[in-house]
Design a protein around this motif. Structure first.
Motif, mmCIF file in Angstrom:
data_model
loop_
_atom_site.group_PDB
_atom_site.id
_atom_site.type_symbol
_atom_site.label_atom_id
_atom_site.label_comp_id
_atom_site.label_asym_id
_atom_site.label_seq_id
_atom_site.Cartn_x
_atom_site.Cartn_y
_atom_site.Cartn_z
ATOM 1 N N ARG A 245 32.128 39.908 55.436
ATOM 2 C CA ARG A 245 32.442 38.870 56.418
ATOM 3 C C ARG A 245 31.641 39.033 57.704
ATOM 4 O O ARG A 245 31.387 38.068 58.420
ATOM 5 N N ASP A 246 31.254 40.279 57.997
ATOM 6 C CA ASP A 246 30.384 40.530 59.148
ATOM 7 C C ASP A 246 28.940 40.459 58.664
ATOM 8 O O ASP A 246 28.407 41.432 58.123
ATOM 9 N N HIS A 247 28.298 39.325 58.817
ATOM 10 C CA HIS A 247 26.966 39.093 58.244
ATOM 11 C C HIS A 247 25.927 40.072 58.760
ATOM 12 O O HIS A 247 25.017 40.457 58.019
ATOM 13 N N HIS A 248 26.008 40.451 60.014
ATOM 14 C CA HIS A 248 25.024 41.380 60.561
ATOM 15 C C HIS A 248 25.114 42.746 59.871
ATOM 16 O O HIS A 248 24.101 43.301 59.431
ATOM 17 N N VAL A 249 26.332 43.268 59.771
ATOM 18 C CA VAL A 249 26.540 44.565 59.105
ATOM 19 C C VAL A 249 26.221 44.452 57.621
ATOM 20 O O VAL A 249 25.561 45.328 57.045
ATOM 21 N N TYR A 250 26.665 43.351 57.003
ATOM 22 C CA TYR A 250 26.490 43.181 55.555
ATOM 23 C C TYR A 250 25.018 43.008 55.197
ATOM 24 O O TYR A 250 24.565 43.484 54.162
ATOM 25 N N ARG A 251 24.276 42.346 56.047
ATOM 26 C CA ARG A 251 22.842 42.144 55.801
ATOM 27 C C ARG A 251 22.125 43.489 55.758
ATOM 28 O O ARG A 251 21.300 43.740 54.868
ATOM 29 N N THR A 252 22.450 44.371 56.706
ATOM 30 C CA THR A 252 21.848 45.707 56.720
ATOM 31 C C THR A 252 22.265 46.503 55.485
ATOM 32 O O THR A 252 21.450 47.221 54.879
ATOM 33 N N LEU A 253 23.523 46.377 55.105
ATOM 34 C CA LEU A 253 24.017 47.075 53.919
ATOM 35 C C LEU A 253 23.307 46.605 52.659
ATOM 36 O O LEU A 253 22.941 47.421 51.796
ATOM 37 N N LEU A 254 23.104 45.293 52.533
ATOM 38 C CA LEU A 254 22.392 44.746 51.364
ATOM 39 C C LEU A 254 20.990 45.334 51.263
ATOM 40 O O LEU A 254 20.545 45.719 50.175
#
Length: 229
Positions: free
Chosen positions: A105-114
């Protein structure tokens, strides 16, 4: 010897014979009574021994039944305890799985994780061309990090950047009330070699399973102490 003397001698002989007979009869009677008493005592002792053996046998059977019943109760109690512990552990894992939904849900954090899980998967596969599968909603985010992921992998492994093809088949969506019992994915990617022989499942759910199983002994010790370890 006159008739009187003869008569007295005969009477003496009769008395002697009668006395001898009576003594013999007494001896026989005493001997018979002794043998009877001995035989009676032997029979009584034999019956006593038989009764004792029967009692000991029944006592052992009762003891065995008690041990079996105790063992069954103990095992049932242990199973209940283990089941209760498993329930607590499973609830803990379900709680962690619900928290995973907040990651995407946190796109900034999730983008880095991806990007990080893509690089990690590429390092594991070491293939020059791979097929990437993700959730349909994650396609834009994945596309936005592909180039940086390829460059980071190439720099880390000192190779040319690999080709990454995004699969038209997508991973299941996140769990919802409408699809509570169907397949779901909390995020992440699955990357495979082009021939499909090598697969790296790097979804958040798969990573949770790996981390949870690895930490399970430590979790049990933390929750239940040394007995559960």
């Amino acid at each position: 010897m006159n008739d009187g003397d003869v008569s007295r001698q005969i009477q003496q002989m009769v008395r002697f014979i009668r006395q001898e007979a009576e003594e013999k009869a007494n001896e026989i009677s005493v001997s018979a009574e002794e043998e009877f008493n001995i035989e009676k005592l032997q029979l009584v002792e034999a019956e006593k021994k038989k009764i004792r053996q029967e009692y000991e046998k029944k006592e052992k059977q009762v003891e065995v039944r008690k041990k079996i019943e105790y063992s069954m109760q103990l095992n049932a109690s242990r199973i209940k305890v283990l089941q209760a512990q498993d329930d607590v552990v499973n609830e803990m894992k379900e709680s962690a799985a619900k928290e995973l939904l907040n990651v995407s849900r946190d796109h900034h954090v999730y983008r880095t994780l991806l990007k990080d899980v893509i690089v990690q998967s590429l390092v594991r596969l070491k293939e020059s061309a791979v097929l990437l599968r993700c959730r349909k909603d994650d396609v834009p985010l994945v596309e936005s990090v592909l180039d940086s992921a390829k460059e980071e992998y190439a720099s880390k492994m000192n190779v040319h950047p690999p080709e990454i093809f995004i699969d038209n088949v997508h991973l299941p969506p996140a769990p919802s009330h409408h699809n509570a019992h169907g397949p779901f994915c909390s995020g992440g990617v699955v990357i495979a070699s082009r021939d499909g022989k090598i697969v790296c499942e790097n979804t958040l759910d798969a990573r949770l399973d790996v981390a949870f199983n690895k930490k399970l002994p430590e979790i049990r010790r933390w929750l239940f102490g040394q007995v559960a370890a």
